[in-house]
Design an enzyme around this catalytic site. Structure first.
Site, short mmCIF file in Angstrom:
data_model
loop_
_atom_site.label_atom_id
_atom_site.label_comp_id
_atom_site.label_asym_id
_atom_site.label_seq_id
_atom_site.Cartn_x
_atom_site.Cartn_y
_atom_site.Cartn_z
N ASP A 45 -61.03 -11.07 -43.28
CA ASP A 45 -60.15 -10.15 -42.55
C ASP A 45 -60.88 -9.58 -41.35
OD1 ASP A 45 -61.85 -8.40 -43.86
OD2 ASP A 45 -60.27 -7.33 -44.95
N SER A 46 -62.14 -9.99 -41.17
CA SER A 46 -62.88 -9.73 -39.93
C SER A 46 -62.14 -10.28 -38.73
CB SER A 46 -64.28 -10.36 -40.01
OG SER A 46 -64.21 -11.71 -40.45
N ASP A 84 -59.88 -13.77 -47.71
CA ASP A 84 -59.86 -12.33 -47.96
C ASP A 84 -58.46 -11.83 -48.29
OD1 ASP A 84 -62.31 -11.00 -47.91
OD2 ASP A 84 -62.39 -10.92 -45.72
N LYS A 112 -60.93 -13.13 -52.13
CA LYS A 112 -61.96 -12.09 -52.16
C LYS A 112 -61.33 -10.72 -52.05
CE LYS A 112 -64.87 -11.20 -48.66
NZ LYS A 112 -64.71 -9.73 -48.47
N GLU A 114 -62.32 -6.34 -52.18
CA GLU A 114 -63.33 -5.30 -52.09
C GLU A 114 -63.08 -4.22 -53.14
OE1 GLU A 114 -63.55 -5.65 -47.19
OE2 GLU A 114 -63.30 -3.68 -48.13
N GLU A 181 -72.82 -6.37 -49.26
CA GLU A 181 -72.91 -6.11 -47.81
C GLU A 181 -73.62 -4.80 -47.52
OE1 GLU A 181 -70.11 -5.85 -43.78
OE2 GLU A 181 -69.22 -6.47 -45.69
#
EC number: 2.1.2.11
Length: 264
Positions: A45-46, A84, A112, A114, A181
């Site tokens: 999602d960067s 993501d 993925k 978070e 991270e």
């Protein structure tokens, strides 16, 4: 190189072989990275920051992620494809199941997410339904407003202990991979040793089982700034494919990250 799976990455950890991962967002770069021998590609999602010019990852939608996952998948033959789950796309278990299915149908082999142990039930539900999960601890960019910016996490003893506990809980829930991270190198090593599943670091020291970089950072074309944990491999080679091959080699040999790239 045979087609890479989550089982392939687990075997690499068990044999002490380093895993190299990079982000990609389209078919052309995905194909180049695949041919260079990268082990896994993350459609991050960067993309909100490096492609769309946003100042965080929060505006990225599940439709954005599905579009770029389809693009990347078309360029891949052997590399594992991870996508993501964007901000608030897994706030409830029902949302997570629906949105993860969208990404898997778009071509991902793993999603993925978070977050810590609060994700346990969601991860278990996804895995039970055939959707592999990569977890993500440390600096989780979707929580940037809670952290008050992009800051190193886990420096305090209690927070480090909580992160280790969360990592174990996520593995217990069924996560098959863990991204770490922006944490101290010593904590990255401790979590890696505590888990059976592979860890992939980005600013988490050299003792994680593998490394991941945002492609724009690895190629020196980030429009904002170069993070401390990154390195411009294109500067060393002058050729994109050779840059990625150098990145893979440097990770494999334990030369990257160097001392200048890690947090104490």
């Amino acid at each position: 190189m045979a087609k890479i799976s989550t089982a392939s990455l687990l075997k690499m950890k068990q044999q002490g072989e380093k895993i190299s991962t990079i982000t990609a967002y389209d078919a052309s770069f995905a194909k180049l990275f695949d041919q260079a021998g990268i082990h896994a590609i993350l459609i991050g999602d960067s993309l909100g920051m490096v492609l769309q010019g946003e100042d965080s990852t929060l505006p990225v939608s599940i439709e954005d992620m599905a579009y770029h996952t389809r693009c990347v998948k078309r360029g891949i033959e052997e590399t594992l494809v991870i996508a993501d789950m964007p901000f608030m796309s897994y706030a409830t278990q029902e949302q997570a199941l629906t949105n993860a299915a969208v990404l898997m149908q778009a071509g991902a082999s793993m999603v993925k997410m978070e977050g810590g142990a609060w994700l346990n039930d969601t991860i278990s539900a996804l895995v039970e339904r055939g959707i592999p999960v990569c977890a993500h601890l440390g600096l989780t960019p979707q929580s940037v407003n809670i952290f008050g910016g992009f800051k190193v996490q886990g420096r305090e003893n209690d927070k480090a202990e909580q992160m280790i506990a969360d990592a174990k809980a996520l593995e217990g829930a069924g996560a098959q991979l863990l991204v770490l991270e922006c944490i101290p190198a010593s904590l990255g090593e401790a979590i890696t040793k505590a888990l059976t599943i592979p860890t992939i670091g980005i600013g988490a020291g050299k003792d994680t089982d593998g490394q991941i970089l945002v492609m724009h950072d690895a190629l020196g074309i980030a429009c904002n700034y170069m993070p401390k944990f990154s390195r411009n491999f294109l500067k060393d080679t002058g050729d994109i494919k050779q840059a990625v091959e150098l990145y893979i080699s440097e990770v494999s040999q334990g030369n990257f990250p160097g001392d200048e790239h890690i947090f104490k």
